[in-house]
Design a protein around this motif. Structure first.
Motif, PDB file in Angstrom:
ATOM      1  N   MET A   2       0.820  -1.203   0.000  1.00 51.15           N
ATOM      2  CA  MET A   2       0.000   0.000   0.000  1.00 51.15           C
ATOM      3  C   MET A   2       0.861   1.262   0.000  1.00 51.15           C
ATOM      4  O   MET A   2       0.402   2.301  -0.472  1.00 51.15           O
ATOM      5  N   THR A   3       2.061   1.186   0.509  1.00 48.08           N
ATOM      6  CA  THR A   3       2.906   2.391   0.557  1.00 48.08           C
ATOM      7  C   THR A   3       3.354   2.818  -0.828  1.00 48.08           C
ATOM      8  O   THR A   3       3.763   3.952  -1.021  1.00 48.08           O
ATOM      9  N   GLN A   4       3.269   1.936  -1.813  1.00 47.73           N
ATOM     10  CA  GLN A   4       3.695   2.296  -3.160  1.00 47.73           C
ATOM     11  C   GLN A   4       2.694   3.223  -3.852  1.00 47.73           C
ATOM     12  O   GLN A   4       3.006   3.841  -4.851  1.00 47.73           O
ATOM     13  N   GLN A  15       9.290  -9.091   2.753  1.00 46.28           N
ATOM     14  CA  GLN A  15      10.386  -9.853   3.362  1.00 46.28           C
ATOM     15  C   GLN A  15      10.363 -11.331   2.985  1.00 46.28           C
ATOM     16  O   GLN A  15      11.401 -11.976   3.051  1.00 46.28           O
ATOM     17  N   ASN A  16       9.180 -11.841   2.612  1.00 44.02           N
ATOM     18  CA  ASN A  16       9.119 -13.269   2.276  1.00 44.02           C
ATOM     19  C   ASN A  16       8.225 -13.463   1.047  1.00 44.02           C
ATOM     20  O   ASN A  16       7.687 -12.507   0.492  1.00 44.02           O
ATOM     21  N   VAL A  17       8.029 -14.732   0.656  1.00 44.67           N
ATOM     22  CA  VAL A  17       7.283 -15.052  -0.562  1.00 44.67           C
ATOM     23  C   VAL A  17       5.815 -14.638  -0.429  1.00 44.67           C
ATOM     24  O   VAL A  17       5.223 -14.101  -1.369  1.00 44.67           O
ATOM     25  N   ALA A  18       5.209 -14.823   0.715  1.00 43.02           N
ATOM     26  CA  ALA A  18       3.805 -14.461   0.911  1.00 43.02           C
ATOM     27  C   ALA A  18       3.613 -12.950   0.772  1.00 43.02           C
ATOM     28  O   ALA A  18       2.644 -12.490   0.144  1.00 43.02           O
ATOM     29  N   GLU A  19       4.522 -12.174   1.348  1.00 44.39           N
ATOM     30  CA  GLU A  19       4.433 -10.716   1.241  1.00 44.39           C
ATOM     31  C   GLU A  19       4.642 -10.260  -0.199  1.00 44.39           C
ATOM     32  O   GLU A  19       3.987  -9.338  -0.669  1.00 44.39           O
ATOM     33  N   ARG A  20       5.570 -10.900  -0.900  1.00 42.92           N
ATOM     34  CA  ARG A  20       5.787 -10.554  -2.314  1.00 42.92           C
ATOM     35  C   ARG A  20       4.550 -10.879  -3.147  1.00 42.92           C
ATOM     36  O   ARG A  20       4.144 -10.116  -4.018  1.00 42.92           O
ATOM     37  N   PHE A  22       1.458 -11.006  -2.052  1.00 49.16           N
ATOM     38  CA  PHE A  22       0.438 -10.032  -1.703  1.00 49.16           C
ATOM     39  C   PHE A  22       0.696  -8.707  -2.415  1.00 49.16           C
ATOM     40  O   PHE A  22      -0.230  -8.069  -2.941  1.00 49.16           O
ATOM     41  N   THR A  23       1.967  -8.286  -2.457  1.00 55.11           N
ATOM     42  CA  THR A  23       2.328  -7.033  -3.129  1.00 55.11           C
ATOM     43  C   THR A  23       1.985  -7.098  -4.617  1.00 55.11           C
ATOM     44  O   THR A  23       1.408  -6.165  -5.175  1.00 55.11           O
ATOM     45  N   VAL A  24       2.326  -8.194  -5.252  1.00 62.06           N
ATOM     46  CA  VAL A  24       2.013  -8.353  -6.680  1.00 62.06           C
ATOM     47  C   VAL A  24       0.496  -8.353  -6.886  1.00 62.06           C
ATOM     48  O   VAL A  24      -0.017  -7.727  -7.820  1.00 62.06           O
ATOM     49  N   GLY A  25      -0.237  -9.030  -6.009  1.00 65.50           N
ATOM     50  CA  GLY A  25      -1.698  -9.063  -6.112  1.00 65.50           C
ATOM     51  C   GLY A  25      -2.316  -7.682  -5.979  1.00 65.50           C
ATOM     52  O   GLY A  25      -3.221  -7.306  -6.739  1.00 65.50           O
TER      53      GLY A  25
END
Length: 166
Positions: A2-4, A15-20, A22-25
């Motif tokens: 959201m900060t983007q 920091q990990n695959v799940a966060e990445r 989520f970011t891509v989603g």
């Protein structure tokens, strides 16, 4: 992620695959929402442009007609004023003829519709009020069906002109 999308973004990174994931989603969803938003704005602008183009085309055709036929300046200005007014706000109400499905409507349904639409116009007149009060609403409904209709006139337009039959 959201900060983007904020004006003053922070240095927050996944920091990990799940966060990445989520970011891509979130990025894909925001891209989809933004494109849908811009598409609807573009469609609305195109619609408004087409409406305006038709008005301008009619006004230009009227000017060309007046010029080609060497119409006097005073009359030409009055005609152009009328065309401007006509194209700017031609109708404010929907009329029966505008609804194509009404052409194929059964006669009994159309008669009932006409009675309900036009009866409030007839009843204030004493003759029709007396006729209605005497117990013949079907006769008034038939008058509404066969003798009444709608016509929108612009300001300054005449419904009848001199020596014209009503």
């Amino acid at each position: 992620s959201m900060t983007q999308f904020t004006p003053a973004s922070m240095e927050v990174v996944p920091q990990n695959v799940a966060e990445r994931g989520f970011t891509v989603g979130v990025i894909m969803l925001s891209l989809l929402c933004a494109s849908s938003f811009f598409s609807s704005i573009t469609a609305s602008m195109t619609y408004l442009r087409r409406l305006n183009e038709e008005q301008q085309r009619q006004q230009e055709l009227a000017r060309k007609y007046i010029t080609d036929h060497k119409v006097h300046l005073e009359l030409g200005n009055r005609v152009i004023g009328f065309v401007r007014q006509y194209t700017a706000g031609r109708k404010t109400r929907v009329h029966e003829v505008d609804v194509k499905a009404f052409k194929d409507m059964p006669k009994s349904l159309k008669l009932e519709l006409h009675a309900q639409v036009y009866m409030p116009t007839l009843l204030p007149h004493p003759l029709f009020f007396h006729h209605h009060a005497s117990g013949d609403p079907e006769g008034l409904a038939m008058i509404c069906h066969t003798a009444m209709g709608e016509k929108t006139l612009g300001r300054g337009h005449e419904l009848f002109s001199v020596r014209q039959k009503a």
